[in-house]
Design a protein around this motif. Structure first.
Motif, short mmCIF file in Angstrom:
data_model
loop_
_atom_site.label_atom_id
_atom_site.label_comp_id
_atom_site.label_asym_id
_atom_site.label_seq_id
_atom_site.Cartn_x
_atom_site.Cartn_y
_atom_site.Cartn_z
N ARG A 54 0.82 -1.22 0.00
CA ARG A 54 0.00 0.00 0.00
C ARG A 54 0.85 1.27 0.00
O ARG A 54 0.36 2.34 -0.37
CB ARG A 54 -0.95 0.01 1.19
CG ARG A 54 -0.32 0.26 2.55
CD ARG A 54 -1.40 0.34 3.62
NE ARG A 54 -0.91 0.63 4.94
CZ ARG A 54 -0.67 1.85 5.39
NH1 ARG A 54 -0.83 2.89 4.60
NH2 ARG A 54 -0.24 2.03 6.63
N ARG A 257 -8.84 3.00 3.01
CA ARG A 257 -7.84 2.17 3.66
C ARG A 257 -7.95 0.71 3.21
O ARG A 257 -8.92 0.30 2.57
CB ARG A 257 -7.99 2.23 5.19
CG ARG A 257 -7.73 3.59 5.79
CD ARG A 257 -7.80 3.55 7.30
NE ARG A 257 -6.70 2.77 7.86
CZ ARG A 257 -6.82 1.53 8.35
NH1 ARG A 257 -8.00 0.93 8.37
NH2 ARG A 257 -5.76 0.91 8.83
N GLU A 274 -6.53 2.70 12.34
CA GLU A 274 -5.60 3.82 12.55
C GLU A 274 -6.38 4.92 13.26
O GLU A 274 -6.99 5.78 12.64
CB GLU A 274 -5.01 4.31 11.23
CG GLU A 274 -4.03 3.31 10.64
CD GLU A 274 -3.33 3.81 9.40
OE1 GLU A 274 -4.04 4.32 8.50
OE2 GLU A 274 -2.11 3.69 9.30
N ASN A 331 -4.67 12.42 6.54
CA ASN A 331 -5.03 11.12 7.08
C ASN A 331 -3.80 10.34 7.50
O ASN A 331 -2.78 10.34 6.80
CB ASN A 331 -5.80 10.34 6.01
CG ASN A 331 -6.53 9.15 6.58
OD1 ASN A 331 -5.93 8.28 7.18
ND2 ASN A 331 -7.85 9.13 6.37
N PHE A 333 -3.34 7.29 7.38
CA PHE A 333 -3.09 6.21 6.43
C PHE A 333 -2.03 6.58 5.40
O PHE A 333 -1.29 5.73 4.92
CB PHE A 333 -4.41 5.86 5.72
CG PHE A 333 -4.31 4.73 4.75
CD1 PHE A 333 -4.16 3.42 5.18
CD2 PHE A 333 -4.40 4.96 3.38
CE1 PHE A 333 -4.08 2.36 4.28
CE2 PHE A 333 -4.32 3.91 2.47
CZ PHE A 333 -4.17 2.61 2.92
#
Length: 391
Positions: A54, A257, A274, A331, A333
């Motif tokens: 990712r 995500r 998260e 974010n 992420f």
């Protein structure tokens, strides 16, 4: 007063790796852990040794390449602790990431692994899709399979500490560091074990306290500035559902995500979240919102096992790890996952670590060793860090 070359504060995977690497390089090392080795974040991760597919989306290609190299190294150095495992990525009609994008990402992933054997991926024929027990087939357009690795994070960290000890590192658990005096050429570290106060003089100190990195810096005199950070909680659920033979890499149905559905001791592990924490007090606890989030995603793909309320009855355990991220807008992420190493001219014998990944603990340790050599000089090497086997 006891004297050592290096004091390492924090018995998680990074502190353990630094102690091992420094001991192998011939330094006298004292590792202080306020609880037990691998008792916090390093026992509560997603238990993956992986490149981080990712991270390609946020352009962190150097991190992915480094992580893939470390995956290869750990499979060789710790064959009983790190095991290759297949990953599956389903692509549906309404998936945010198209089949073309997944294939392109996996191709880049393979290239960044230097076309290692584990870098191979394939498209799974539709006749085999039903082999993933319970996976939703309606709307499924493609299924890709690639490889990464899984570990028991706690056992891995303990193995690193065991090896560091064999090289002469002294490890003290339940040792609370309450004061670090920084002088021109050395530091004095004051710590408490049970009711006994002790002190040690060190040529250098490594602050690898993880989420408590700034708490350690608060004990330093003269005072030192700390980096602004955020604590981000990652939670997992263990479900009493028989595991599939591989790991599912799933796109969240709530946001952009991804989460993993993993086999763990014959059952199914789902994670991670998260969640930004406002404070860090006591043992991290999973929130109801995180439970609903993880179960909602799992139910979206595995509806055969019941709705969210039914799935709640299948929860047999949960755990939370807290990671440190630089305080930024946006974010969590998408934040960088590289380790930040912070040293200041006013305190030349002290280095603090912010963040870090389980997979890349060895490269972090090697980078810290470079700093140690520049700060206090080299020693007579005892062992080749890159050849130390773990068991």
């Amino acid at each position: 007063m006891a004297t050592v070359d290096l004091v390492v504060i924090g018995g998680g995977i990074n502190g353990a790796g630094i102690a091992q690497c420094a001991a192998a390089a011939g330094y006298s090392v004292l590792l202080l852990e306020k609880g037990t080795v691998a008792g916090q974040t390093s026992a509560n991760s997603s238990k993956l040794i992986h490149g981080g597919l990712r991270y390609l989306e946020s352009g962190q290609l150097p991190l992915v390449r480094k992580s893939l190299a470390e995956r290869k190294a750990l499979l060789e150095l710790a064959p009983s602790l790190v095991n290759p495992i297949p990953f599956y990525i389903p692509v549906y009609e309404n998936s945010r990431r198209s089949s073309w994008a997944i294939r392109a990402g996996l191709s880049l992933y393979a290239m960044l692994s230097d076309f290692d054997a584990l870098g191979q991926f394939k498209s799974v024929p539709s006749v085999h899709w039903s082999k993933i027990k319970g996976l939703k087939l309606q709307g499924l357009k493609a299924l890709y399979q690639y490889w990464d690795a899984q570990t028991d994070d706690k056992l891995l960290t303990q193995a690193v500490v065991k090896n560091a000890r064999s090289l002469g590192a002294h490890v003290v658990e339940h040792a609370k560091c309450y004061s670090i005096e920084h002088f021109h050429s050395h530091c004095k570290v004051h710590y408490q074990v049970a009711d006994e106060q002790q002190e040690v003089e060190a040529l250098a100190v490594i602050n690898a306290a993880g989420p408590w990195v700034n708490e350690v810096l608060d004990t330093v005199s003269p005072p030192i500035a700390a980096e602004p950070i955020e604590w981000v909680q990652g939670s997992h659920l263990l479900l009493d559902i028989p595991a599939n033979d591989g790991i599912l890499y799933l796109e969240s149905c709530f946001d952009k995500r991804v989460i993993f559905v993993m086999p763990w001791n014959g059952q199914t592990l789902v994670g991670t979240t998260e969640t930004v924490l406002e404070q860090l007090a006591g043992k991290p606890q999973i929130t109801q919102q995180e439970i609903d989030y993880l179960l909602g995603i799992y139910q979206h793909y595995f509806s055969a096992f019941g709705d969210v309320e039914a799935l709640k009855t299948r929860i047999v355990d949960n755990f939370c790890g807290v990671r440190v991220l630089p305080k930024q807008s946006g974010n969590a992420f998408d934040r960088p996952r590289d380790t930040l190493q912070k040293s200041q001219a006013s305190h030349p014998n002290l280095l603090s670590l912010y963040g870090g990944k389980l997979t890349t603990y060895r490269t972090t340790a090697a980078e810290v060793l470079d700093w140690v050599e520049q700060t206090i000089g080299q020693r007579q090497t005892l062992a080749d860090f890159d050849k130390l086997l773990l068991e």
